[in-house]
Design an enzyme around this catalytic site. Structure first.
Site, PDB file in Angstrom:
ATOM      1  N   ASP A 148       1.577  18.929  -9.204  1.00  0.00           N
ATOM      2  CA  ASP A 148       2.218  17.791  -9.886  1.00  0.00           C
ATOM      3  C   ASP A 148       1.167  17.102 -10.757  1.00  0.00           C
ATOM      4  O   ASP A 148      -0.006  17.469 -10.747  1.00  0.00           O
ATOM      5  CB  ASP A 148       2.827  16.821  -8.865  1.00  0.00           C
ATOM      6  CG  ASP A 148       1.770  16.173  -7.988  1.00  0.00           C
ATOM      7  OD1 ASP A 148       0.753  16.824  -7.697  1.00  0.00           O
ATOM      8  OD2 ASP A 148       1.935  14.994  -7.599  1.00  0.00           O
ATOM      9  N   HIS A 474       2.307  27.002  -7.134  1.00  0.00           N
ATOM     10  CA  HIS A 474       3.204  25.913  -7.541  1.00  0.00           C
ATOM     11  C   HIS A 474       2.357  24.962  -8.380  1.00  0.00           C
ATOM     12  O   HIS A 474       1.647  24.100  -7.855  1.00  0.00           O
ATOM     13  CB  HIS A 474       3.766  25.207  -6.304  1.00  0.00           C
ATOM     14  CG  HIS A 474       4.710  24.099  -6.640  1.00  0.00           C
ATOM     15  ND1 HIS A 474       6.044  24.313  -6.899  1.00  0.00           N
ATOM     16  CD2 HIS A 474       4.524  22.768  -6.790  1.00  0.00           C
ATOM     17  CE1 HIS A 474       6.638  23.165  -7.179  1.00  0.00           C
ATOM     18  NE2 HIS A 474       5.733  22.203  -7.116  1.00  0.00           N
ATOM     19  N   ASP A 519       4.188  34.084  -1.848  1.00  0.00           N
ATOM     20  CA  ASP A 519       3.522  33.803  -3.125  1.00  0.00           C
ATOM     21  C   ASP A 519       4.594  33.557  -4.181  1.00  0.00           C
ATOM     22  O   ASP A 519       4.861  34.404  -5.031  1.00  0.00           O
ATOM     23  CB  ASP A 519       2.620  34.987  -3.513  1.00  0.00           C
ATOM     24  CG  ASP A 519       1.930  34.745  -4.849  1.00  0.00           C
ATOM     25  OD1 ASP A 519       1.909  33.590  -5.312  1.00  0.00           O
ATOM     26  OD2 ASP A 519       1.416  35.727  -5.433  1.00  0.00           O
ATOM     27  N   GLU A 528       1.207  25.584  -3.111  1.00  0.00           N
ATOM     28  CA  GLU A 528       0.733  24.678  -4.158  1.00  0.00           C
ATOM     29  C   GLU A 528      -0.799  24.761  -4.178  1.00  0.00           C
ATOM     30  O   GLU A 528      -1.409  25.473  -3.375  1.00  0.00           O
ATOM     31  CB  GLU A 528       1.204  23.237  -3.871  1.00  0.00           C
ATOM     32  CG  GLU A 528       0.992  22.316  -5.074  1.00  0.00           C
ATOM     33  CD  GLU A 528       1.749  20.987  -5.001  1.00  0.00           C
ATOM     34  OE1 GLU A 528       2.564  20.794  -4.082  1.00  0.00           O
ATOM     35  OE2 GLU A 528       1.513  20.151  -5.884  1.00  0.00           O
TER      36      GLU A 528
HETATM   37  O1  G3I Z   1       0.409  15.053  11.344  1.00  0.00           O
HETATM   38  C1  G3I Z   1       1.350  16.018  11.708  1.00  0.00           C
HETATM   39  C2  G3I Z   1       0.933  16.690  12.972  1.00  0.00           C
HETATM   40  O2  G3I Z   1       0.776  15.745  13.993  1.00  0.00           O
HETATM   41  C3  G3I Z   1       1.997  17.705  13.308  1.00  0.00           C
HETATM   42  O3  G3I Z   1       1.611  18.439  14.428  1.00  0.00           O
HETATM   43  C4  G3I Z   1       2.189  18.660  12.132  1.00  0.00           C
HETATM   44  C5  G3I Z   1       3.317  19.626  12.354  1.00  0.00           C
HETATM   45  O4  G3I Z   1       4.448  19.273  11.640  1.00  0.00           O
HETATM   46  O5  G3I Z   1       2.459  17.967  10.955  1.00  0.00           O
HETATM   47  C6  G3I Z   1       1.478  17.048  10.602  1.00  0.00           C
HETATM   48  O6  G3I Z   1       1.866  16.369   9.444  1.00  0.00           O
HETATM   49  C7  G3I Z   1       1.809  17.021   8.228  1.00  0.00           C
HETATM   50  C8  G3I Z   1       0.955  16.210   7.286  1.00  0.00           C
HETATM   51  O7  G3I Z   1       0.987  16.767   6.016  1.00  0.00           O
HETATM   52  C9  G3I Z   1      -0.497  16.132   7.737  1.00  0.00           C
HETATM   53  O8  G3I Z   1      -1.253  17.197   7.337  1.00  0.00           O
HETATM   54  C10 G3I Z   1       3.233  17.104   7.670  1.00  0.00           C
HETATM   55  O9  G3I Z   1       4.013  17.954   8.478  1.00  0.00           O
HETATM   56  C11 G3I Z   1       3.230  17.578   6.253  1.00  0.00           C
HETATM   57  O10 G3I Z   1       4.513  17.436   5.711  1.00  0.00           O
HETATM   58  C12 G3I Z   1       2.252  16.787   5.411  1.00  0.00           C
HETATM   59  O11 G3I Z   1       2.090  17.472   4.212  1.00  0.00           O
HETATM   60  C13 G3I Z   1       1.486  16.793   3.136  1.00  0.00           C
HETATM   61  C14 G3I Z   1       2.450  16.852   1.945  1.00  0.00           C
HETATM   62  O12 G3I Z   1       1.824  16.287   0.820  1.00  0.00           O
HETATM   63  C15 G3I Z   1       3.758  16.129   2.204  1.00  0.00           C
HETATM   64  O13 G3I Z   1       3.543  14.810   2.472  1.00  0.00           O
HETATM   65  C16 G3I Z   1       0.194  17.509   2.796  1.00  0.00           C
HETATM   66  O14 G3I Z   1      -0.761  17.323   3.831  1.00  0.00           O
HETATM   67  C17 G3I Z   1      -0.374  16.983   1.492  1.00  0.00           C
HETATM   68  O15 G3I Z   1      -1.454  17.765   1.119  1.00  0.00           O
HETATM   69  C18 G3I Z   1       0.705  17.029   0.408  1.00  0.00           C
HETATM   70  O16 G3I Z   1       0.177  16.479  -0.722  1.00  0.00           O
HETATM   71  C19 G3I Z   1       0.909  16.707  -1.934  1.00  0.00           C
HETATM   72  C20 G3I Z   1       1.127  15.339  -2.540  1.00  0.00           C
HETATM   73  O17 G3I Z   1       2.014  14.629  -1.722  1.00  0.00           O
HETATM   74  C21 G3I Z   1       1.628  15.438  -3.976  1.00  0.00           C
HETATM   75  N1  G3I Z   1       0.769  16.292  -4.750  1.00  0.00           N
HETATM   76  C22 G3I Z   1       0.652  17.626  -4.224  1.00  0.00           C
HETATM   77  C23 G3I Z   1       0.079  17.614  -2.837  1.00  0.00           C
HETATM   78  C24 G3I Z   1      -0.078  19.014  -2.261  1.00  0.00           C
HETATM   79  O18 G3I Z   1       1.099  19.608  -1.872  1.00  0.00           O
HETATM   80  O1  9MR Z   2       6.190  19.669  -7.465  1.00  0.00           O
HETATM   81  C1  9MR Z   2       6.093  18.737  -6.425  1.00  0.00           C
HETATM   82  C2  9MR Z   2       4.875  19.019  -5.586  1.00  0.00           C
HETATM   83  O2  9MR Z   2       3.735  18.837  -6.358  1.00  0.00           O
HETATM   84  C3  9MR Z   2       4.844  18.151  -4.360  1.00  0.00           C
HETATM   85  O3  9MR Z   2       3.831  18.562  -3.480  1.00  0.00           O
HETATM   86  C4  9MR Z   2       6.184  18.192  -3.639  1.00  0.00           C
HETATM   87  C5  9MR Z   2       6.220  17.200  -2.486  1.00  0.00           C
HETATM   88  O4  9MR Z   2       5.990  15.914  -2.962  1.00  0.00           O
HETATM   89  O5  9MR Z   2       7.243  17.898  -4.503  1.00  0.00           O
HETATM   90  C6  9MR Z   2       7.345  18.783  -5.594  1.00  0.00           C
HETATM   91  O6  9MR Z   2       8.402  18.387  -6.426  1.00  0.00           O
HETATM   92  C7  9MR Z   2       9.700  18.712  -5.962  1.00  0.00           C
HETATM   93  C8  9MR Z   2      10.433  17.434  -5.632  1.00  0.00           C
HETATM   94  O7  9MR Z   2       9.822  16.784  -4.538  1.00  0.00           O
HETATM   95  C9  9MR Z   2      11.893  17.717  -5.328  1.00  0.00           C
HETATM   96  N1  9MR Z   2      12.492  18.456  -6.402  1.00  0.00           N
HETATM   97  C10 9MR Z   2      11.840  19.722  -6.703  1.00  0.00           C
HETATM   98  C11 9MR Z   2      10.390  19.492  -7.074  1.00  0.00           C
HETATM   99  C12 9MR Z   2       9.648  20.808  -7.303  1.00  0.00           C
HETATM  100  O8  9MR Z   2      10.288  21.643  -8.117  1.00  0.00           O
END
Ligand code: G3I
Ligand code: 9MR
Ligand code: ZN
Length: 551
Positions: A148, A474, A519, A528
């Site tokens: 993103d 992604h 992939d 991503e």
């Molecule tokens: O903390 C819990 C843990 O206790 C549990 O056992 C485990 C199993 O479900 O989940 C853990 O939480 C996870 C958390 O990350 C901590 O690592 C969540 O499930 C998981 O949904 C969450 O994912 C994060 C994701 O955003 C959604 O919030 C990723 O770490 C984080 O790297 C990712 O970051 C995104 C940004 O929001 C937007 N930009 C892209 C970026 C990468 O995808």
């Molecule tokens: O592209 C977005 C990615 O960078 C983020 O990690 C993710 C979770 O915040 O969200 C992706 O965007 C999606 C959005 O949340 C829902 N509609 C589809 C988007 C991706 O195509």
């Protein structure tokens, strides 16, 4: 399918080396690029494990060090090709560093440096301060977070921290050249890694408010569709300040002060002043100011359950940079608070020890790195060492439970599992610096092998590095630039048992954790890329390459 998994980039001379077979075969051979057999060995049967779900046989060839290009074969099944060489990771290191350049926001990417991946300036408009009636603010610059276009203060600070601690621990990282525009400093030019990090530091400076606090993030209200960055013209919002962002930025500015003062005194002083201002705000605002997305907004939240680890990191980092005892006292206080924080064990975002956590949310391990840099001048230095050694021992025990020697547990296969691994490799690298142990080195080698292809997906999780490297991150520009391959050096998030996006449901039911991967460009929860999945790899490779140089 029968497969022989190897590190597809290759193995350093003198490192531990192995291939993993997912089928029974008593013997294996290594053949060179002319198909001559150059090595013969016997496999060891490991058996099944709960992360790969496969019945594995391990083919070790630790004593084979002749530089060249090879494949491992067993029972007629051939691995992909790989190299053995002293410089086998040099291109990889350049590639993973250069990714930060490709993710730059603001200024155009010049064709001279970006080649076919050049693009026009992006996200140049001023940002509206969400929920406040005030003038829009210029916060241009920095790096896009990931696939993103958001720019998030805590994520950015942590990525910078991995890179700058890398520089502090392993000086040779300053010599890595990766073909980016030069930046002038007192009496010359900055080393490439510091030119690149400065891009994000300059942005984080803009994210600080007059009163010292730091905005949590700047993004559009919702994620952009798949367009080039310069075509994302939606309004930008600065979302509210958080105490985590303020503390992380204070910490990373203090860390940067020490690094940059050797090169640009005025810039270093600016960083220190900003760090002090942020710290002052934290002192005046002792209650946690956590972060929740505005209703209806879907960009990254980077929510945390506490800000104690962040405050601990800020205090430790300021103490390391200034030597002022008040910060030490604060660090000790926050350490105690964190130890007694019930919810840490309940809500923490990772599996390992609290004081070795190096992620975007749990940052006490970063504070400990600052204390380690001070060494035995502090009373608790033995305790800090013990955090890393204990965690390293836990990781080595994990490594005994699967055929890959991988230091991960079943529970680590969450969103961004490759970062869980890379953070563990950072811990092992630091632990090995405290107390050299062969099993630490072996676990680091096994972890690198896994990232580069020795895994049940038979996939290298770094673009452009390995015969079967993943190709469909992604990542918005990649989705629309009509260029066949993404730029090299991107680290995929990797397998995630949560399968948290629609496309991920195509992964066969009941797949083992290591196989919860696809992939596919749609798979943001599996495939991503982000700045803080590349940055720990830079730290780990820097550690590995510096050790090799010292030999
Ligand atoms: O903390 C819990 C843990 O206790 C549990 O056992 C485990 C199993 O479900 O989940 C853990 O939480 C996870 C958390 O990350 C901590 O690592 C969540 O499930 C998981 O949904 C969450 O994912 C994060 C994701 O955003 C959604 O919030 C990723 O770490 C984080 O790297 C990712 O970051 C995104 C940004 O929001 C937007 N930009 C892209 C970026 C990468 O995808
Ligand atoms: O592209 C977005 C990615 O960078 C983020 O990690 C993710 C979770 O915040 O969200 C992706 O965007 C999606 C959005 O949340 C829902 N509609 C589809 C988007 C991706 O195509
Ligand atoms: Zn941009």
């Amino acid at each position: 399918m029968k497969a022989v998994y190897v590190n597809q980039v290759g193995y350093l001379e003198g490192s531990s080396k192995k291939a993993v077979l997912n089928f029974a075969a008593p013997d294996f051979e290594i053949i060179d690029d002319k198909e001559n057999v150059v090595y013969r060995g016997r496999t060891g049967h490991f058996g099944t494990d709960d992360i790969s779900g496969e019945d594995t046989y391990v083919a070790e060839f630790n004593d084979f060090n002749k530089p060249g290009k090879y494949r491992v074969t067993a029972d007629g099944v051939k691995s992909v090709s790989f190299e053995i060489a002293g410089n086998v990771y040099d291109k990889l290191m350049k590639d993973i560093c250069k990714c930060f350049y490709f993710l730059r926001c603001g200024d155009a990417l010049d064709e001279k440096y970006a080649g076919v991946y050049y693009h026009k300036p992006c996200h140049m408009s001023k940002a509206t301060v969400y929920g406040e009636d005030c003038e829009p603010v210029d916060v241009t610059g920095g790096w896009h977070d990931a696939g993103d276009f958001g720019r998030y203060s805590t994520a950015g600070a942590v990525a910078v921290a991995h890179l700058l601690y890398g520089v502090r621990f392993f000086k040779s990282l300053l010599d890595v050249k990766f073909d980016i525009p030069a930046v002038k400093c007192d009496g010359g030019e900055l080393p490439d890694i510091l030119s690149e990090v400065k891009v994000e530091l300059d942005f984080l400076l803009k994210m600080q408010r007059e009163n010292g606090s730091v905005w949590h993030k700047v993004t559009t209200f919702n994620h952009a569709p798949f367009v080039m960055p310069e075509d994302d013209k939606e309004e930008l919002f600065l979302f509210p300040v958080s105490s985590m962002a303020t503390a992380d930025v204070a910490a990373v500015f203090a860390l940067a002060y020490t690094v940059y003062k050797e090169y640009d005194k005025a810039y270093a002083d600016r960083l220190m002043n900003a760090a002090l201002k942020a710290y002052e705000w934290l002192t005046e605002n002792p209650n946690p100011l956590l972060f929740k997305n505005a209703p209806g907004s879907n960009t990254g939240e980077y929510g945390e359950f506490e800000d104690i680890s962040n405050r601990f990191w800020a205090a430790a980092s300021l103490y390391e940079a200034t030597g002022e005892e008040d910060y030490y006292a604060d660090a000790i206080l926050q350490r105690e608070r964190l130890e007694n924080f019930d919810s840490v064990t309940q809500f923490k975002l990772y599996q390992g020890g609290v004081f070795t956590a190096l992620g975007w949310g749990d940052v006490a391990g970063l504070g400990c790195l600052s204390l380690l840099l001070i060494g035995d001048k502090i009373k608790i230095s033995e305790e800090i060492n013990k955090y890393f050694l204990d965690e390293a021992d836990r990781l080595c025990d994990n490594g005994k439970r699967n055929g890959f020697g991988l230091c991960m547990d079943k529970k680590d296969f969450i969103w961004g599992s490759n970062m869980e691994l890379l953070k563990y490799l950072m811990v092992l690298t630091v632990a090995d610096g405290i107390s050299h142990r062969d099993e630490y080195k072996k676990a680091i080698d096994a972890g690198i092998d896994y990232i580069l292809g020795c895994n049940s997906m038979d996939t290298s999780y770094v673009t452009g590095n390995g015969e079967k490297a993943f190709k469909n991150p992604h990542l918005r520009p990649t989705a629309v630039d009509n260029i066949e391959e993404p730029w090299p050096g991107l680290v995929s998030g990797g397998p995630n048992v949560g399968l948290q996006d629609e496309r991920a449901r195509e992964v066969p039911k009941d797949s083992a954790p290591m196989k919860c991967y696809l992939d596919h460009i749609d798979c943001y929860s599996l495939n991503e890329i982000t700045i803080y999945w590349n940055s720990p790899f830079v730290f780990v490779l820097a550690g590995l390459l510096e050790k090799k140089r010292r030999k």
